[in-house]
Design a protein around this motif. Structure first.
Motif, short mmCIF file in Angstrom:
data_model
loop_
_atom_site.label_atom_id
_atom_site.label_comp_id
_atom_site.label_asym_id
_atom_site.label_seq_id
_atom_site.Cartn_x
_atom_site.Cartn_y
_atom_site.Cartn_z
N PHE B 55 0.80 -1.21 0.00
CA PHE B 55 0.00 0.00 0.00
C PHE B 55 0.84 1.27 0.00
CE2 PHE B 55 -3.42 2.79 1.54
CZ PHE B 55 -4.37 2.41 0.60
N GLY B 56 2.14 1.12 0.13
CA GLY B 56 3.01 2.29 0.04
C GLY B 56 3.29 2.98 1.36
N HIS B 57 2.84 2.38 2.47
CA HIS B 57 3.15 2.99 3.77
C HIS B 57 4.60 2.75 4.16
CE1 HIS B 57 -0.76 4.44 4.47
NE2 HIS B 57 -1.32 3.27 4.51
N TYR B 58 5.12 1.58 3.77
CA TYR B 58 6.54 1.30 3.95
C TYR B 58 7.16 1.13 2.56
CZ TYR B 58 5.25 -0.19 8.72
OH TYR B 58 4.76 -0.26 9.99
N PRO B 77 1.28 5.77 -1.39
CA PRO B 77 -0.11 5.36 -1.18
C PRO B 77 -1.01 5.90 -2.29
CG PRO B 77 0.80 6.25 0.85
CD PRO B 77 1.84 6.46 -0.22
N ARG B 78 -0.69 7.10 -2.78
CA ARG B 78 -1.54 7.71 -3.80
C ARG B 78 -1.61 6.87 -5.07
NH1 ARG B 78 -3.55 12.68 -3.54
NH2 ARG B 78 -4.65 13.25 -5.44
N LEU B 81 -3.61 3.71 -4.43
CA LEU B 81 -5.04 3.99 -4.47
C LEU B 81 -5.52 4.15 -5.90
CD1 LEU B 81 -5.34 6.61 -1.59
CD2 LEU B 81 -6.58 4.45 -1.71
N HIS B 89 -7.28 -1.02 7.36
CA HIS B 89 -6.25 -1.26 8.37
C HIS B 89 -6.84 -1.85 9.62
CE1 HIS B 89 -2.97 0.98 6.40
NE2 HIS B 89 -3.97 1.61 5.83
N THR B 93 -8.32 4.17 10.08
CA THR B 93 -7.80 5.50 9.79
C THR B 93 -8.98 6.40 9.46
OG1 THR B 93 -7.47 4.85 7.51
CG2 THR B 93 -5.60 4.66 8.96
N LEU B 106 -13.05 12.44 1.62
CA LEU B 106 -11.69 12.94 1.81
C LEU B 106 -10.74 12.43 0.73
CD1 LEU B 106 -9.64 14.41 3.60
CD2 LEU B 106 -9.42 12.31 4.93
N GLY B 107 -10.16 13.36 0.02
CA GLY B 107 -9.14 12.99 -0.96
C GLY B 107 -9.68 12.43 -2.26
N THR B 108 -11.01 12.40 -2.43
CA THR B 108 -11.53 11.81 -3.66
C THR B 108 -11.76 12.86 -4.74
OG1 THR B 108 -13.79 12.05 -2.88
CG2 THR B 108 -12.73 9.95 -2.48
N LYS B 157 -14.99 3.10 2.02
CA LYS B 157 -13.96 4.02 1.54
C LYS B 157 -13.23 3.43 0.34
CE LYS B 157 -10.69 5.68 4.48
NZ LYS B 157 -10.13 6.03 5.82
N ARG B 161 -13.68 4.39 -3.86
CA ARG B 161 -12.57 4.73 -4.75
C ARG B 161 -12.38 3.69 -5.85
NH1 ARG B 161 -7.90 7.76 -3.21
NH2 ARG B 161 -8.75 9.51 -2.09
#
Lengths: 315, 507
Positions: B55-58, B77-78, B81, B89, B93, B106-108, B157, B161
């Motif tokens: 997912f790009g968190h690490y 993460p972007r 997504l 998670h 979150t 949020l963020g969509t 969520k 997306r």
């Protein structure tokens, strides 16, 4: 008693209220944006000094008044950038950074003032903003002169309160800003950058704070002198809490505080003022503000992640 | 399963190190479209780390990720997504003070768009909720939602997306059995619509129920990849822990004296309060406390740990009434606690293992002399616990935050048991633990019972209570049932008490 009624019925009280409130509105909105994004900006007091000084200096050097406001705003954004770099990027203590920036911005403004004008005894004046009476509306009794016969910067302050309110409540950017102050992990998980959002909020907010400072030199006192901000920044921090982190309520709070301030000066000249030491009156707006704060902030919802730095990938 | 040929997600040789710990070691796996892949493994096996990399968190140190055949860049993460990956998670979150709809939107939308698109968003949320059977009120603030409802928001969520690959990290850990059933129904609908699902779990029965295929991770490596139809729980369990799982054997012990007695205690200010509660904890006995969560377990645990004082009634330890009750007094009286929330009440995340190991005992002469901490002794103590309780960690100076839940719990357990306490308050000791750690904790509790400790076991897992306890009490609305000896009650009987039945008859 009749003296107090007389004061309340005089237009000059209400005019003073709106004028005193204007710089507070700018800076309170600035602080509010920072805090909604989760960053406490204690640099506000110093940034207001820097805004007051840089705006005045630009006007004194012959720039137009609006360009001078822009210079002040940019100066504030510069300090905001520093604040954001230290608190958002490096996650340092927001208290320490904020106070440090207040000290830095204040002293460097005073220093620059002395360097620029080593020899003057009385602060030089500039040609400041003049009142712009709004046709028709300014003719209304009391309300007219108070709200519609002010300098353009006052109108700007009120306009900005509406703009910030709309931005926070109605736009995707406002949603993201609120979310980053509530739970940055949620913002990160949705693919937005916490660092950019918070930095942007701190920089924009600092710009507004500096404009509040510039109001003092460009729209109220027409010159720059030491100690002119005089704790207004700290008042704005309290106003944000008083306003429960909402622009509309914060605006009302600024007007309330300014109203008391305008009132106490006038009370000093009454027969009551002859009996009581004038310091009692000076205390009045602060005492009433504390009281109002106690009463109003009990239900306030603090942004949940206020003052909590975000480190990616930490549990 | 005709679409199963399309590979939705492919991981090749993912390697990730955290300092000296190798969290993922050349892990490769594939998920097909319309398939549920279970990622099974003990806590600390590297499941969550692996998915956080996807997912790009690490950022992985080595390896390659492909989504529908195209490589996915690390640490963004972007882009994850944007490419149709959605992750639910373990720790949600969500912004709690905002509404469901705000969290979903949020963020969509482009950040600088002038309109929030709320009306259109609400419509879409409602139709998605309908389609996947995720009942939710979009205008509720998240803070007012139950854990199960919050999870639905997290899933929505991802669906909002247009996620094509849904990653769920231990989704049932926080759910009631009914809610878990609802989740499975939702997942089945999603798979029918062509989504791929990665289901991270350590619960074998769930994996058997929902997954098409399973990949087992052990100590950061792939220990096996199988079709569910060709395996069984025993085989998977063995694969997870690397050896066969022993069932806890409860031997008869000789019970001793009453170690702790509560007489008619009442509390105030807890929710709910204890009402005239009497309880005996006897040496060499495990007393099980069954009940639906939120019926006074927290108040009872706080009382025994010294965090709360009774407003009436008495506390007796070894026959003597105790007057000054506090956490320090409780520790001094030999009461050890395994707190319910190991992250907050059990450990301090940014402290090292050593610091956490000696926290309760720091004033004792073995760890400090005239106000100076003897770090040498403290570290030696931590090393003893690490070795004796099989705590997998980089060392005694590692921050405890970096440990998995199971290893954190082992430290707490070691800290408690090494002191040979007279009374052990074990509040949800195995919640969220994998089989290996779970058995370990249970064995250690049974060993403490043999030694002669009086143990109060609080758990929401009735099977666990029934397997371990010598005497079972049921708590309901702050009242305590009589004690039932081992084997005298069926789970359905206890269930009636849990629903508050017997209490009304008694009154």
């Amino acid at each position: 008693m009749s003296e107090i009624v007389e004061i309340l019925a005089s237009a000059s009280l209400w005019i003073a209220m709106v004028r005193i409130a204007s710089p507070l509105i700018f800076a309170t909105l600035g602080e509010l944006i920072c805090e909604r994004a989760g960053v406490l900006n204690l640099g506000i007091e110093g940034i207001m000094v820097a805004g007051a000084f840089s705006g005045w200096l630009a006007a004194y050097a012959g720039m137009g008044l609006w360009p001078a406001v822009a210079v002040a705003c940019l100066t504030g954004m510069g300090f905001g950038l520093l604040h954001a770099g230290l608190t958002v990027l490096f996650g340092l203590s927001q208290h320490v950074v904020g106070i440090g920036i207040t000290l830095l911005a204040t002293s460097s403004s005073y220093f620059a003032y002395r360097v620029a004008l080593p020899e003057v005894a009385s602060p030089p004046k500039i040609e400041a903003f003049q009142n712009w009476p709004v046709p028709v509306l300014s003719q209304i009794t009391l309300i007219g002169p108070a709200f519609f016969d002010q300098t353009p910067m006052t109108y700007l302050a009120f306009g900005l309160a509406g703009l910030v309110s709309w931005l926070l409540a109605r736009t995707p950017l406002g949603l993201a800003l609120r979310a980053v102050g509530e739970n940055p992990a949620a913002v990160d998980a949705q693919g937005l950058s916490v660092a950019w959002l918070r930095s942007g909020a701190v920089i924009a907010g600092s710009g507004l704070m500096a404009m509040g400072g510039a109001f003092l030199t460009l729209s109220a006192f027409n010159s720059f002198f030491f100690g002119m901000v005089n704790g207004r920044g700290w008042i704005c921090i309290a106003l944000v809490v008083f306003g429960a982190w909402r622009p509309g309520k914060a605006l009302a709070g600024a007007l309330l505080f300014a109203g008391f301030d305008a009132l106490q000066i006038r009370l000093q000249q009454t027969t009551l003022g002859a009996d009581l030491p004038y310091q009692i009156f000076l205390m009045l707006p602060y005492l009433l503000s504390i009281l109002a704060l106690v009463l109003s902030s009990r239900r306030a919802s603090v942004p949940a992640a206020l003052m909590r730095p975000f480190r990616k990938g930490e549990r | 399963m005709s679409r199963a040929s399309t590979v939705a997600l492919r991981l090749s040789n993912i390697t990730k190190r955290f300092g000296p710990v190798l969290a993922n070691d050349r892990v490769s796996l594939e998920v097909a479209q319309g398939e549920v892949l279970a990622l099974l493994g003990e806590n600390g096996a590297g499941k969550t780390t692996l998915m956080n990399i996807v997912f790009g968190h690490y950022t992985a140190d080595e390896g390659r990720i492909e989504v529908f055949g195209a490589p996915l860049p690390f640490g963004q993460p972007r882009s994850a997504l944007a490419r149709g990956l959605g992750m639910v998670h373990q720790h949600f979150t969500l912004a709690e003070n905002m509404t469901v709809l705000d969290n979903l939107l949020l963020g969509t939308r482009p950040l600088f768009a002038l309109r929030s698109g709320r009306a259109a968003g609400r419509k879409r949320v409602l139709s998605l909720a309908e389609e996947y059977g995720l009942r939710i009120d979009p205008d509720m603030p998240v803070a007012a939602l139950s854990v199960g409802e919050r999870q639905r928001v997290e899933i929505l969520k991802a669906l909002y997306r247009e996620a094509r690959i849904l990653i769920l990290d231990e989704p049932t850990a926080v759910l009631t059995p009914q809610e878990a059933e609802g989740l499975f129904a939702t997942l089945r609908r999603a798979v029918k619509r062509g989504l791929s699902i990665i289901f991270i779990s350590h619960k074998l029965n769930e994996v058997m129920a929902i997954a098409d295929r399973v990949v087992v991770l052990r100590q950061g490596r792939v220990a096996g990849a199988l079709a569910i139809s060709q395996t069984n729980p025993a085989e998977l369990a063995a694969m997870m822990v690397g050896n066969d799982v022993p069932v806890p054997v409860v031997q008869k012990t000789r019970e001793g004296d009453v170690a702790l007695r509560l007489r008619d205690v009442e509390t105030s200010g807890q929710r709910p309060d204890l009402r005239g509660l009497s309880l005996e904890l006897v040496a060499g006995r495990i007393t099980g406390l069954a009940g639906v969560s939120g019926n006074g377990q927290a108040a009872l645990a706080a009382l025994i740990a010294g965090l709360a004082v009774p407003c009436s009634g008495r506390i007796e330890i070894a026959g003597r009434e105790i007057r000054d009750w506090s956490p320090a007094a409780a520790i001094a009286q030999g009461i050890a606690r395994i707190p319910e929330d190991r992250h907050h009440a059990g450990t301090i995340g940014d402290f090292t293992l050593t610091e956490n190991a000696v926290l309760e005992r720091i004033r004792e002469p073995r760890f400090s002399r005239s106000g100076w901490i003897d770090w040498h002794a403290a570290r030696a103590h931590a090393r003893t616990l690490i070795a004796g309780y099989d705590i997998r960690c980089p060392g005694p100076d590692a921050r405890i935050r970096l440990l998995s839940g199971g290893n954190m719990q082992k430290l707490i357990l070691g800290r408690v048991l090494e002191e040979a306490p007279a009374v052990i308050l074990a509040n949800q000791p195995v919640r969220g633990l994998d089989i290996g750690a779970l058995r370990f904790v249970q064995e250690k509790l049974l060993a403490a019972r043999r030694r002669g400790a009086a143990i109060l076991l609080i758990s929401e897992d009735l099977e666990e209570i029934m397997a371990l306890s010598d005497v079972i009490h049921v708590i309901s609305k702050g009242r305590l049932s009589p004690g039932f000896a081992r084997g005298t009650m069926r789970s359905t009987d206890l269930g009636l008490w849990m629903a508050g039945r017997g209490f009304d008859d008694a009154a």
